[in-house]
Design a protein around this motif. Structure first.
Motif, mmCIF file in Angstrom:
data_model
loop_
_atom_site.group_PDB
_atom_site.id
_atom_site.type_symbol
_atom_site.label_atom_id
_atom_site.label_comp_id
_atom_site.label_asym_id
_atom_site.label_seq_id
_atom_site.Cartn_x
_atom_site.Cartn_y
_atom_site.Cartn_z
ATOM 1 N N HIS A 55 44.863 40.828 45.372
ATOM 2 C CA HIS A 55 45.257 41.819 44.361
ATOM 3 C C HIS A 55 44.208 41.853 43.253
ATOM 4 N N HIS A 57 43.010 40.724 40.098
ATOM 5 C CA HIS A 57 43.329 39.552 39.290
ATOM 6 C C HIS A 57 43.127 39.858 37.804
ATOM 7 N N ASP A 59 43.542 37.207 35.541
ATOM 8 C CA ASP A 59 43.385 35.926 34.845
ATOM 9 C C ASP A 59 42.147 35.154 35.269
ATOM 10 N N HIS A 111 53.844 41.960 41.460
ATOM 11 C CA HIS A 111 52.948 41.297 40.501
ATOM 12 C C HIS A 111 51.909 42.316 40.043
ATOM 13 N N ASP A 128 49.649 36.283 44.382
ATOM 14 C CA ASP A 128 50.527 35.931 43.264
ATOM 15 C C ASP A 128 51.922 36.517 43.465
ATOM 16 N N HIS A 169 47.743 30.747 43.140
ATOM 17 C CA HIS A 169 47.799 29.846 41.987
ATOM 18 C C HIS A 169 48.689 28.665 42.284
HETATM 19 FE FE LIG Z 1 47.308 37.563 39.686
#
Ligand SMILES: [Fe+2]
Length: 346
Positions: A55, A57, A59, A111, A128, A169
């Protein structure tokens, strides 16, 4: 299957390789780990054929764009991804063939709108969407708690309960779990009523990830991070230490031009004796008047040593092949107790 997990802080990326053909896919690569992925693939005798981001991201910085140009292989994302550098846009239900492996994509928005999970043999890479003991958050751009509810309860969690779960994560050092384990133990999945699930997701009150603006800017466009700009400039210039500069100036032998690229007020507050002022913002446009001899050795200084690195790289691009950046900057110079001159340009 050859399988490697790369841990980078709380981020996980995965190398999935086919033993028979040496073909591999790299899932959710992170910018700071590029050399590690390449070293692992080489050690395992693998050639990376696809770079997959589960996806967009928010972060961390994706290595997809950089690896694409380094390796010349396609970047794969879900078709809802906004990134212009994506070569292969998958739709849910489609597969990637990596040697003898089949990577089955499942679209799992929630997400983010472009989230997908990838199932390969006995495992599923959940991005995520599903984490160990948690789920991805839904309060970042394109997040949608209702969509996540559907993606989980009508999607991922309906897969074979024995499948191993490898998320993007993990903060507690666990390597993986299983769908069955998540169904039994994941506290967020205990809320199985749609409205209650959405309410729970809306009330998590999570802090914003650090670097979210920069991560979204670079991951959505393929642009460079500030750290990348600085690293590229630093790799193309030599540096001079504070001690070496002091010696050069004291000896008076080297006809070094000291070029201070800070703003005028900083310069006037205190600069190296004899330094010329040419603020970074005016460098290209004033260089012809200020630096008339491209064969001269030019020592470029700024406050911390970062702007001067960029300025030195620019000067070198413009033909000043003896430009060198001061390591440590004026801050270091002051802290070392070296002499300063205040006031106007000499
Ligand atoms: Fe993410």
């Amino acid at each position: 299957m050859i399988f490697e997990t790369v841990v980078s802080g709380g981020c996980r990326s995965y190398v999935v390789g086919c033993e028979g053909t040496c073909a591999a896919a790299l899932i959710d690569p992170e910018l700071s780990q590029i050399d590690r992925y390449l070293a692992l693939a080489a050690r395992d005798g693998l050639r990376i054929r696809y770079i997959v981001d589960t996806h967009t991201h928010a972060d961390h910085f994706s290595a997809a764009q950089q690896l694409k140009s380094q390796l010349g292989v396609p970047v794969v994302m879900h078709r809802a991804s906004p990134a212009p550098f994506v070569d292969l846009r998958l739709q849910g239900g489609e597969m990637l063939i990596v040697g003898n492996l089949r990577l089955q994509a499942l679209h799992t928005p929630g997400h983010t709108i472009d989230s997908m999970c990838l199932q390969v043999e006995d495992r599923v890479f959940t991005g995520d969407t599903l984490l160990i003991g948690a789920t991805g958050r839904t309060d970042l751009p394109t997040g949608d708690a209702a969509a996540l509810f559907e993606s989980l309860f009508e999607g991922v969690l309906k897969l074979d309960p024995a499948l191993k779960v490898f998320p993007a994560h993990e903060y507690k050092g666990r390597s993986h779990s299983t769908i069955e384990q998540e169904l039994a133990e994941n506290p967020r999945l205990k809320v199985r009523e749609r409205g209650a699930f959405i309410e729970m997701m809306h009330n998590l009150n999570l802090t914003m990830p650090t670097h979210i603006t920069e991560a979204l800017r670079t991951n959505m466009t393929g642009g460079k991070t500030v750290a990348q700009m600085l690293a590229e400039a630093a790799a193309s210039v030599p540096f001079m230490s504070l001690g070496e500069l002091k010696m050069c100036l004291d000896s008076g032998r080297d006809e070094l031009i000291v070029l201070d690229v800070r703003e005028r007020d900083a310069y006037e507050e205190g600069h190296i004796a004899g330094a010329r002022l040419l603020p970074r913002g005016q460098l290209e446009l004033r260089v012809n008047q200020e630096l008339t001899d491209p064969t001269r050795r030019i020592l470029v200084c700024c406050e911390f040593g970062r702007v001067s690195t960029l300025a030195t790289a620019t000067l070198r691009q413009m033909g000043f092949q003896r430009a060198v950046a001061l390591d440590g900057g004026m801050k270091g110079w002051r802290e070392a107790g070296h002499a300063l001159t205040a006031g106007n340009i000499p």
